[in-house]
Design an enzyme around this catalytic site. Structure first.
Site, PDB file in Angstrom:
ATOM      1  N   HIS A  41      -8.494 -39.302 -18.060  1.00 36.71           N
ATOM      2  CA  HIS A  41      -7.835 -39.781 -16.833  1.00 36.71           C
ATOM      3  C   HIS A  41      -8.567 -39.348 -15.563  1.00 36.71           C
ATOM      4  O   HIS A  41      -8.533 -40.054 -14.550  1.00 36.71           O
ATOM      5  CB  HIS A  41      -6.380 -39.306 -16.809  1.00 36.71           C
ATOM      6  CG  HIS A  41      -5.511 -40.018 -17.806  1.00 36.71           C
ATOM      7  ND1 HIS A  41      -5.025 -41.283 -17.588  1.00 36.71           N
ATOM      8  CD2 HIS A  41      -5.069 -39.645 -19.041  1.00 36.71           C
ATOM      9  CE1 HIS A  41      -4.302 -41.664 -18.633  1.00 36.71           C
ATOM     10  NE2 HIS A  41      -4.312 -40.693 -19.522  1.00 36.71           N
ATOM     11  N   ASP A  65      -9.603 -41.840 -12.657  1.00 36.38           N
ATOM     12  CA  ASP A  65      -9.293 -41.670 -11.228  1.00 36.38           C
ATOM     13  C   ASP A  65     -10.550 -41.823 -10.379  1.00 36.38           C
ATOM     14  O   ASP A  65     -10.530 -42.426  -9.296  1.00 36.38           O
ATOM     15  CB  ASP A  65      -8.681 -40.288 -10.981  1.00 36.38           C
ATOM     16  CG  ASP A  65      -7.245 -40.197 -11.482  1.00 36.38           C
ATOM     17  OD1 ASP A  65      -6.653 -41.258 -11.789  1.00 36.38           O
ATOM     18  OD2 ASP A  65      -6.718 -39.065 -11.559  1.00 36.38           O
ATOM     19  N   GLU A 100      -4.069 -49.864 -11.591  1.00 34.29           N
ATOM     20  CA  GLU A 100      -5.469 -50.252 -11.401  1.00 34.29           C
ATOM     21  C   GLU A 100      -5.575 -51.579 -10.674  1.00 34.29           C
ATOM     22  O   GLU A 100      -6.594 -52.262 -10.741  1.00 34.29           O
ATOM     23  CB  GLU A 100      -6.182 -50.344 -12.760  1.00 34.29           C
ATOM     24  CG  GLU A 100      -5.697 -51.431 -13.685  1.00 34.29           C
ATOM     25  CD  GLU A 100      -4.581 -50.988 -14.624  1.00 34.29           C
ATOM     26  OE1 GLU A 100      -4.414 -51.655 -15.649  1.00 34.29           O
ATOM     27  OE2 GLU A 100      -3.888 -49.999 -14.332  1.00 34.29           O
ATOM     28  N   ASN A 134      -9.876 -44.925 -19.500  1.00 33.60           N
ATOM     29  CA  ASN A 134      -9.061 -43.709 -19.590  1.00 33.60           C
ATOM     30  C   ASN A 134      -9.121 -43.104 -20.985  1.00 33.60           C
ATOM     31  O   ASN A 134      -9.260 -41.883 -21.153  1.00 33.60           O
ATOM     32  CB  ASN A 134      -7.602 -44.025 -19.227  1.00 33.60           C
ATOM     33  CG  ASN A 134      -7.364 -44.002 -17.722  1.00 33.60           C
ATOM     34  OD1 ASN A 134      -8.100 -43.366 -16.981  1.00 33.60           O
ATOM     35  ND2 ASN A 134      -6.330 -44.694 -17.266  1.00 33.60           N
TER      36      ASN A 134
END
Length: 361
Positions: free
Chosen positions: A256, A260, A286, A251
């Site tokens: 981000h 994802d 996660e 990240n």
């Protein structure tokens, strides 16, 4: 019944009535145009002929360019088969007569003697009762005709008026049934839509929005369900707990959105390695879990290693991503929470030992 001969409406008035959009809409709304004969209407025309002595009786719905006969009695071929007539008819004058149109001998009356059916069918006498709706629209006529002059009695007219009312009641009943059927269909469609929405809501309540996997709620329910199956069937059950290694680094380095995408791709790979009966879920940011029904320790380790390898061999941006997996197989009289705790502890052990590995709890 002695009466003054009716004065026929002029052609313009008749044509206006024939083409009136509100009247035509009312005729169309009956749902009767071009429909087959029905006993409920045929009973009325038979009764009219029997009680008045008229050789021909019929229920006529007047469309813009034709008369459609919903019911006929005594009509010869081909009219009784075609059940419609084009051109000027007596029923057109009944549209604008304001009441019963009674003709004892059409051949002796101006305008009426020129109606085509006087010559083509030999009609001499006609009695037509307008079929007038509560809104004032004339749909057509309930009619009786004779091929010789006829002096219609007051009783004849009363009979035809009453039977015309009965025909209108049949029309209203049919419309009510059609409306009820339409409302019922709408209700069925609404119920179907509600079911679809409930199903969608159910899926939303048990589906992880990002990955499309089962969410924590579905996972907890699935684990309790499998525990109940084990209790009944005494079959093995295993649980995998998985975590994406160094996910915060992904990240921070790539953003981000990239993180994802990693979670979505890993979810797809885990699903690809699982069986249909397995429950694959995202249970944290996660963190993933996999319930393996009817799977012992060896089988669970094999599935876990296949999942780990599949993820490790994939390419993620500039750096590869890996997962750590903790495995636990249900022990005798062990609770679901205890099984979960052992698998979770094995996961942390795997991460402590260097990540990208499978550890049995």
């Amino acid at each position: 019944m002695e009466s003054q001969p009716p004065i026929p409406a002029d052609e313009a008035l008749v044509q206006t009535a024939l083409a009136d959009p509100q009247r035509l809409a009312a005729v169309f709304s009956t749902g009767l145009l071009d429909t087959p004969p029905e006993e409920s209407f045929d009973r009325l025309t038979r009764l009219a002929a029997k009680l008045t002595g008229a050789p021909v009786t019929f229920v006529s719905l007047v469309d813009a360019n034709r008369d459609f006969y919903k019911s006929t009695f005594g009509m010869g071929e081909p009219l009784s088969t075609a059940r419609e007539l084009n051109g000027r008819t007596f029923c057109h004058y009944a549209l604008v007569s304001g009441g019963a149109l009674i003709l004892e001998d059409a051949t002796q009356l101006p305008v009426f003697q020129d109606v085509p059916t006087v010559a083509s069918l030999g009609i001499r006498a006609y009695a037509g009762i307008p079929l007038k709706t509560e809104e004032g629209e004339v749909l057509g006529s309930f009619c009786a005709v004779d091929f010789k002059p006829k002096q219609w009695s007051e009783r004849d007219i009363e009979i035809l008026v009453e039977l015309a009312h009965s025909a209108l009641r049949e029309i209203r009943l049919r419309q009510a049934l059609q409306k009820a059927e339409a409302l019922n269909q709408q209700l069925l469609e609404q119920v179907k839509r509600v079911d679809e929405l409930n199903r969608e809501l159910g899926e939303l309540a048990t589906t992880d929005a990002l990955t499309g996997l089962n969410n924590r709620r579905a996972f907890d329910h699935g684990l309790q369900l499998e525990m109940a199956i084990v209790e009944r069937r005494n079959t093995p059950l295993s649980l995998l707990m998985l975590d994406v290694d160094h996910f915060k680094r992904i990240n921070d380095q790539f953003g981000h959105d990239a993180g994802d995408k990693v979670l979505i791709a890993i979810a797809q790979m885990l699903n690809g390695c699982a069986r249909v009966v397995d429950v694959v879920a995202r249970v944290g940011g996660e963190e993933f879990a996999v319930i393996l029904p009817n799977t012992d320790a060896d089988g669970a380790l094999e599935v876990a290693e296949r999942m780990r390898t599949t993820v490790a061999q994939a390419k993620w941006l500039a750096n590869p991503a890996t997962i750590s997996i903790g495995v636990a197989t249900l022990q005798i009289k062990e609770s679901a929470s205890r099984l979960y705790s052992r698998a979770d502890a094995a996961l942390y052990d795997a991460k402590a030992k260097g990540r990208n590995r499978v550890v049995m709890g």
